[in-house]
Design a protein around this motif. Structure first.
Motif, PDB file in Angstrom:
ATOM      1  N   ILE A   1      12.646   7.389  -0.942  1.00 36.57           N
ATOM      2  CA  ILE A   1      13.651   6.983   0.034  1.00 36.57           C
ATOM      3  C   ILE A   1      13.102   5.839   0.871  1.00 36.57           C
ATOM      4  O   ILE A   1      12.009   5.933   1.435  1.00 36.57           O
ATOM      5  CB  ILE A   1      14.037   8.145   0.968  1.00 36.57           C
ATOM      6  N   VAL A   2      13.861   4.745   0.947  1.00 39.21           N
ATOM      7  CA  VAL A   2      13.590   3.673   1.906  1.00 39.21           C
ATOM      8  C   VAL A   2      14.816   3.590   2.812  1.00 39.21           C
ATOM      9  O   VAL A   2      15.926   3.327   2.338  1.00 39.21           O
ATOM     10  CB  VAL A   2      13.341   2.323   1.223  1.00 39.21           C
TER      11      VAL A   2
ATOM     12  N   VAL B   1       5.661   8.120  -0.282  1.00 42.13           N
ATOM     13  CA  VAL B   1       6.024   8.303   1.115  1.00 42.13           C
ATOM     14  C   VAL B   1       7.351   7.607   1.411  1.00 42.13           C
ATOM     15  O   VAL B   1       7.636   6.527   0.885  1.00 42.13           O
ATOM     16  CB  VAL B   1       4.916   7.760   2.044  1.00 42.13           C
ATOM     17  N   SER B   2       8.180   8.260   2.236  1.00 43.76           N
ATOM     18  CA  SER B   2       9.423   7.616   2.682  1.00 43.76           C
ATOM     19  C   SER B   2       9.076   6.512   3.674  1.00 43.76           C
ATOM     20  O   SER B   2       8.180   6.667   4.519  1.00 43.76           O
ATOM     21  CB  SER B   2      10.347   8.641   3.348  1.00 43.76           C
ATOM     22  N   ILE B   3       9.793   5.391   3.583  1.00 42.41           N
ATOM     23  CA  ILE B   3       9.497   4.216   4.411  1.00 42.41           C
ATOM     24  C   ILE B   3      10.714   3.909   5.272  1.00 42.41           C
ATOM     25  O   ILE B   3      11.854   3.945   4.797  1.00 42.41           O
ATOM     26  CB  ILE B   3       9.136   3.009   3.529  1.00 42.41           C
TER      27      ILE B   3
ATOM     28  N   ARG C   1       0.837  -1.210   0.000  1.00 43.55           N
ATOM     29  CA  ARG C   1       0.000   0.000   0.000  1.00 43.55           C
ATOM     30  C   ARG C   1       0.867   1.252   0.000  1.00 43.55           C
ATOM     31  O   ARG C   1       0.582   2.207  -0.736  1.00 43.55           O
ATOM     32  CB  ARG C   1      -0.908  -0.010   1.235  1.00 43.55           C
ATOM     33  N   ALA C   2       1.908   1.256   0.826  1.00 46.02           N
ATOM     34  CA  ALA C   2       2.794   2.427   0.880  1.00 46.02           C
ATOM     35  C   ALA C   2       3.484   2.638  -0.458  1.00 46.02           C
ATOM     36  O   ALA C   2       3.776   3.777  -0.847  1.00 46.02           O
ATOM     37  CB  ALA C   2       3.822   2.250   1.983  1.00 46.02           C
TER      38      ALA C   2
ATOM     39  N   PHE D   1       6.375   6.458   7.871  1.00 45.10           N
ATOM     40  CA  PHE D   1       5.771   5.147   7.608  1.00 45.10           C
ATOM     41  C   PHE D   1       6.740   4.052   8.035  1.00 45.10           C
ATOM     42  O   PHE D   1       7.448   3.466   7.213  1.00 45.10           O
ATOM     43  CB  PHE D   1       5.427   4.996   6.122  1.00 45.10           C
ATOM     44  N   PRO D   2       6.799   3.774   9.351  1.00 47.58           N
ATOM     45  CA  PRO D   2       7.720   2.719   9.818  1.00 47.58           C
ATOM     46  C   PRO D   2       7.108   1.331   9.658  1.00 47.58           C
ATOM     47  O   PRO D   2       5.911   1.138   9.851  1.00 47.58           O
ATOM     48  CB  PRO D   2       7.896   3.068  11.301  1.00 47.58           C
TER      49      PRO D   2
END
Length: 353
Positions: free
Chosen positions: A156-157, A42-44, A36-37, A184-185
């Motif tokens: 970015i991850v 979004v950065s994860i 989903r992310a 988003f951890p």
């Protein structure tokens, strides 16, 4: 490292498959959230013990995203010397430093349009963390020695095997960077918490190494070996499992892996044995030996702690001078200080000077 099933790599698959072996409910949930992310930019932040498969999940995010056809670039922030990491990340212009004979793009530019994985991002020095924070906020970089701003279009991850809030309290991670990275951890559970994955992973690994080593048909696990794999605690997670499977595939006889082929061991310090003495003398010998029954690693660790503490005091808290006194790099000293603080060791106040 979970494990990638190359046979399914090219085919679209339900969540938890897309090239991955992940049958446990815990991993299915992680991968569903990651999928989903992946539909957004979004950065994860991927969290978990060493060896759980953070890069594999990062690649899963990339493949599941609209950026799947663009580059996936990974960099281990803990493996590159501190003096080189900035230029490696941001690139440099010709003449920026000795040896910079021509301009070169950094990892951020190489990942344009795709995904950049910052592995062990919490191991960055504080100064570089500040620069990373600015990049995440402004979505642009400047090469080392350059003035031109380069706009970024990438995801970015980041990954870490630390507990982030504790890292903030210890001064290892900047608080503002913590909030920027923790949008988003995702926590990847250790292998011992997802035992449903152990045998499917082992089977996939056996097929891989049978092909790699030219063994013909993949070796099979007998009932005892399966039970042993299922009951092991796997402190090294999937990376440890892969080592065990690779070794047993080579050692097994007639294509069947038994418990003895696995060489699963729990390493414990074994007290040395001595010839038995008469009862009275034996009791005296036991009493005399008791205070010094320590293993070598503990002795070395104590000596290292004392040396570091003494050097810090003699250097009035200067990490630069302390590293010079100890004959190690500032980066190595920083890692040692981090481990000591995590272990609850009280150390003198430090500064970067």
């Amino acid at each position: 490292m979970m494990h990638e099933d190359s046979s399914s790599e090219a085919q679209p698959a339900p969540v938890g498959r897309a090239g991955l072996i992940a049958q446990s409910p815990a991993m299915q949930q992680v991968l569903e959230m990651a999928r989903r992310a992946a539909q957004t930019d979004v950065s994860i932040m991927l969290l978990g013990e060493s060896g759980v498969g953070k890069e594999v999940v990062s690649r899963f995010v990339h493949r599941s995203s609209p950026r799947a056809q663009a580059p996936f670039i990974a960099i281990n922030c803990a493996a590159i010397p501190e003096t080189l990491l900035e230029a490696t990340l941001f690139g440099f212009e010709k003449g920026a430093f000795t040896g910079a004979l021509q301009s070169a793009p950094g990892k951020f530019e190489q990942a344009q349009g795709g995904t950049l994985m910052l592995d062990e991002v919490t191991e960055m020095a504080a100064g570089l963390q500040a620069k990373l924070l600015r990049v995440l906020q402004e979505r642009e970089i400047e090469r080392v020695g350059g003035r031109k701003r380069i706009a970024l279009d990438l995801r970015i991850v980041a990954t870490s095997n630390r507990e982030l809030q504790l890292a903030v309290k210890q001064g290892v991670l900047r608080e503002d960077l913590y909030y920027r990275l923790s949008v988003f951890p995702l926590r990847i559970p250790p292998l011992r918490e997802r035992r449903e994955d152990i045998l499917p992973l082992a089977t996939s690994m056996l097929e891989h190494y049978a092909a790699r080593f030219g063994l013909g048909l993949a070796p099979q696990l007998d009932a005892g070996a399966k039970q042993s794999l299922q009951s092991h605690q796997w402190p090294g997670n999937v990376r440890e499992l892969e080592n065990v499977i690779q070794r047993s595939a080579i050692l097994c006889a007639q294509g069947v892996i038994t418990v003895s082929d696995l060489f699963l061991q729990t390493f414990e310090v074994v007290a040395p044995s001595f010839p038995r003495l008469p009862a009275g003398d034996q009791a005296a010998m036991e009493a005399a030996r008791a205070p010094v029954r320590r293993d070598l690693d503990a002795e070395l660790a104590d000596n290292e702690r004392q040396l570091i503490a003494d050097a810090l005091r003699d250097s009035h808290g200067s990490k630069k001078l302390t590293a010079e006194r100890l004959g190690i790099s500032p980066r190595t000293l920083r890692h040692k200080l981090q481990r000591l603080r995590e272990a609850g060791v009280e150390l003198p106040p430090t500064h970067d000077g």
